[in-house]
Design an enzyme around this catalytic site. Structure first.
Site, PDB file in Angstrom:
ATOM      1  N   LYS A  99      -2.370   5.811  -8.627  1.00 19.27           N
ATOM      2  CA  LYS A  99      -1.241   5.153  -7.957  1.00 19.27           C
ATOM      3  C   LYS A  99      -0.712   4.003  -8.818  1.00 19.27           C
ATOM      4  CE  LYS A  99      -2.616   6.197  -3.197  1.00 19.27           C
ATOM      5  NZ  LYS A  99      -3.107   5.653  -1.910  1.00 19.27           N
ATOM      6  N   ARG A 150       0.843  -1.190   0.000  1.00 15.37           N
ATOM      7  CA  ARG A 150       0.000   0.000   0.000  1.00 15.37           C
ATOM      8  C   ARG A 150       0.880   1.241   0.000  1.00 15.37           C
ATOM      9  NH1 ARG A 150      -4.507   2.550  -0.062  1.00 15.37           N
ATOM     10  NH2 ARG A 150      -4.908   4.328   1.289  1.00 15.37           N
ATOM     11  N   GLU A 207      -0.100  10.415   3.952  1.00 15.40           N
ATOM     12  CA  GLU A 207      -0.328  10.885   5.328  1.00 15.40           C
ATOM     13  C   GLU A 207      -1.646  11.651   5.458  1.00 15.40           C
ATOM     14  OE1 GLU A 207       2.566  13.726   6.668  1.00 15.40           O
ATOM     15  OE2 GLU A 207       1.880  13.587   8.740  1.00 15.40           O
ATOM     16  N   CYS A 208      -2.378  11.321   6.524  1.00 12.43           N
ATOM     17  CA  CYS A 208      -3.605  12.042   6.868  1.00 12.43           C
ATOM     18  C   CYS A 208      -3.636  12.101   8.395  1.00 12.43           C
ATOM     19  CB  CYS A 208      -4.824  11.315   6.316  1.00 12.43           C
ATOM     20  SG  CYS A 208      -6.378  12.111   6.794  1.00 12.43           S
ATOM     21  N   ARG A 253      -0.008  15.148  -5.381  1.00 14.99           N
ATOM     22  CA  ARG A 253       0.970  14.148  -4.969  1.00 14.99           C
ATOM     23  C   ARG A 253       1.872  13.699  -6.117  1.00 14.99           C
ATOM     24  NH1 ARG A 253      -3.155  10.088  -2.135  1.00 14.99           N
ATOM     25  NH2 ARG A 253      -4.480  11.020  -3.728  1.00 14.99           N
ATOM     26  N   GLN A 257      -8.525   2.696   6.261  1.00 13.92           N
ATOM     27  CA  GLN A 257      -7.710   2.034   5.236  1.00 13.92           C
ATOM     28  C   GLN A 257      -6.346   1.645   5.780  1.00 13.92           C
ATOM     29  OE1 GLN A 257      -7.925   5.086   2.136  1.00 13.92           O
ATOM     30  NE2 GLN A 257      -9.058   3.624   0.879  1.00 13.92           N
ATOM     31  N   ASP A 278      -5.098  17.254  -6.834  1.00  9.43           N
ATOM     32  CA  ASP A 278      -4.231  16.233  -6.232  1.00  9.43           C
ATOM     33  C   ASP A 278      -2.796  16.554  -6.622  1.00  9.43           C
ATOM     34  OD1 ASP A 278      -2.901  13.988  -5.331  1.00  9.43           O
ATOM     35  OD2 ASP A 278      -4.389  12.565  -6.108  1.00  9.43           O
TER      36      ASP A 278
HETATM   37  N1  LIG Z   1      -6.619  18.535   0.232  1.00 14.20           N
HETATM   38  C1  LIG Z   1      -7.361  17.586   0.831  1.00 14.20           C
HETATM   39  N2  LIG Z   1      -6.755  16.442   1.166  1.00 14.20           N
HETATM   40  C2  LIG Z   1      -7.512  15.495   1.752  1.00 14.20           C
HETATM   41  C3  LIG Z   1      -8.873  15.683   2.041  1.00 14.20           C
HETATM   42  N3  LIG Z   1      -9.337  14.558   2.629  1.00 14.20           N
HETATM   43  C4  LIG Z   1      -8.282  13.712   2.702  1.00 14.20           C
HETATM   44  N4  LIG Z   1      -7.177  14.275   2.182  1.00 14.20           N
HETATM   45  C5  LIG Z   1      -5.854  13.708   1.964  1.00 14.20           C
HETATM   46  O1  LIG Z   1      -5.966  12.774   0.912  1.00 14.20           O
HETATM   47  C6  LIG Z   1      -4.972  11.786   1.039  1.00 14.20           C
HETATM   48  C7  LIG Z   1      -5.653  10.434   0.931  1.00 14.20           C
HETATM   49  O2  LIG Z   1      -6.062  10.311  -0.340  1.00 14.20           O
HETATM   50  P1  LIG Z   1      -7.351   9.552  -0.784  1.00 14.20           P
HETATM   51  O3  LIG Z   1      -7.783  10.218  -2.020  1.00 14.20           O
HETATM   52  O4  LIG Z   1      -8.316   9.399   0.367  1.00 14.20           O
HETATM   53  O5  LIG Z   1      -6.946   8.133  -1.068  1.00 14.20           O
HETATM   54  P2  LIG Z   1      -5.846   7.709  -2.044  1.00 14.20           P
HETATM   55  O6  LIG Z   1      -4.693   7.546  -1.140  1.00 14.20           O
HETATM   56  O7  LIG Z   1      -5.686   8.623  -3.204  1.00 14.20           O
HETATM   57  O8  LIG Z   1      -6.417   6.375  -2.647  1.00 14.20           O
HETATM   58  P3  LIG Z   1      -6.634   4.983  -1.951  1.00 14.20           P
HETATM   59  O9  LIG Z   1      -5.354   4.238  -2.163  1.00 14.20           O
HETATM   60  O10 LIG Z   1      -7.753   4.365  -2.660  1.00 14.20           O
HETATM   61  O11 LIG Z   1      -6.920   5.248  -0.505  1.00 14.20           O
HETATM   62  C8  LIG Z   1      -4.287  12.043   2.362  1.00 14.20           C
HETATM   63  O12 LIG Z   1      -3.083  12.745   2.092  1.00 14.20           O
HETATM   64  C9  LIG Z   1      -5.267  12.945   3.085  1.00 14.20           C
HETATM   65  O13 LIG Z   1      -4.632  13.819   4.004  1.00 14.20           O
HETATM   66  C10 LIG Z   1      -9.480  16.900   1.664  1.00 14.20           C
HETATM   67  O14 LIG Z   1     -10.665  17.129   1.819  1.00 14.20           O
HETATM   68  N5  LIG Z   1      -8.677  17.824   1.075  1.00 14.20           N
HETATM   69 ZN   LIG Z   2      -7.886  11.204   5.503  1.00 16.84          ZN
END
Ligand SMILES: Nc1nc2c(ncn2[C@@H]2O[C@H](COP(=O)(O)OP(=O)(O)OP(=O)(O)O)[C@@H](O)[C@H]2O)c(=O)[nH]1
Ligand SMILES: [Zn+2]
EC number: 3.5.4.25
Length: 203
Positions: free
Chosen positions: A154, A49, A53-54, A128, A70, A126
């Site tokens: 990803k 995975r 960071e959140c 990232r 997750q 996004d």
């Molecule tokens: N800018 C912003 N970032 C967010 C928000 N909610 C969550 N995040 C960030 O989004 C990231 C997680 O991304 P997700 O889109 O939930 O999931 P993912 O990692 O892209 O995809 P998965 O692998 O399916 O979980 C983390 O860095 C969180 O801090 C939001 O409302 N705004």
């Molecule tokens: Zn989150």
């Protein structure tokens, strides 16, 4: 993108004992962590995975997103398999940082969706960059992944720098009344593959 290995140690958790590997990204000062279990360098696909960071979801029990759920589910799955890797990437707020994520949440409290809020603040939806994963995976000898994610970006990013994604394994968990709209926006605007049940519930 240079990322250098710093040190490894054991990390016992409620699901089992992982090996924790610390990496430093000198350009930004960001400190990334990989948790591994078992032999991940034998060339066989590794259950893995990329976890962005959140702080709010991973550590502060927020229900605004699905991140903490997750994270738990991924560590549990790796422990059950006895082999795998979780890359904990310091990409808070899809790359905009914690303070800006709080600003974005404030805009969402006022009615914006997660994408609109980023854009109102002048950011992309996004931001990232998964390039940091390449040197970390190389250091660990990982060439092929069974990736736990709903995010096709990803998968593409890994394949673009030469990692085989042998399988994508959906990671659908943590749906609740506070993150319904957020998950619906991820499916509708960010391309997340949340499937019919999750998506239907989120609508
Ligand atoms: N800018 C912003 N970032 C967010 C928000 N909610 C969550 N995040 C960030 O989004 C990231 C997680 O991304 P997700 O889109 O939930 O999931 P993912 O990692 O892209 O995809 P998965 O692998 O399916 O979980 C983390 O860095 C969180 O801090 C939001 O409302 N705004
Ligand atoms: Zn989150």
């Amino acid at each position: 993108m240079p990322v250098t290995f710093v040190a490894s140690s054991q990390l016992p958790t409620q699901w089992g004992t992982f090996t924790m590997h610390g990496f430093l990204e000198p350009g930004t000062g960001k400190e990334h962590v990989v948790l591994t279990m078992g032999d991940v360098s034998d060339g066989q696909p590794v259950l893995g995975r990329l976890h962005s960071e959140c702080l709010t979801g991973d550590a502060l029990f927020s229900l605004r997103c699905d991140c903490g759920f997750q994270l738990e589910a991924a560590l549990k799955a790796i422990a059950e398999e006895g082999r795998g890797a979780l890359l904990y990437l310091r990409q808070e707020g899809r790359g905009i940082g914690l303070m800006n994520k709080i600003r974005a949440y404030h805009l969402q409290d006022g009615g914006a969706d997660t994408v609109e809020a980023n854009e109102l603040l002048g950011f992309g939806a996004d931001q990232r960059d998964y390039g940091i994963c390449k040197p970390m995976l190389a250091h660990l000898g990982i060439t092929s992944l069974k990736l736990l994610t709903n995010n096709p970006r990803k998968v593409k990013a890994l394949e673009d720098f030469g990692i085989t994604v042998a399988e994508r394994i959906p990671l659908k968990t943590g749906l609740n009344p506070f993150n319904r709209n957020y998950l619906a926006t991820k499916a509708g605007k960010l391309g997340h593959l949340l499937g019919t049940i999750h998506q239907a519930e989120a609508e």
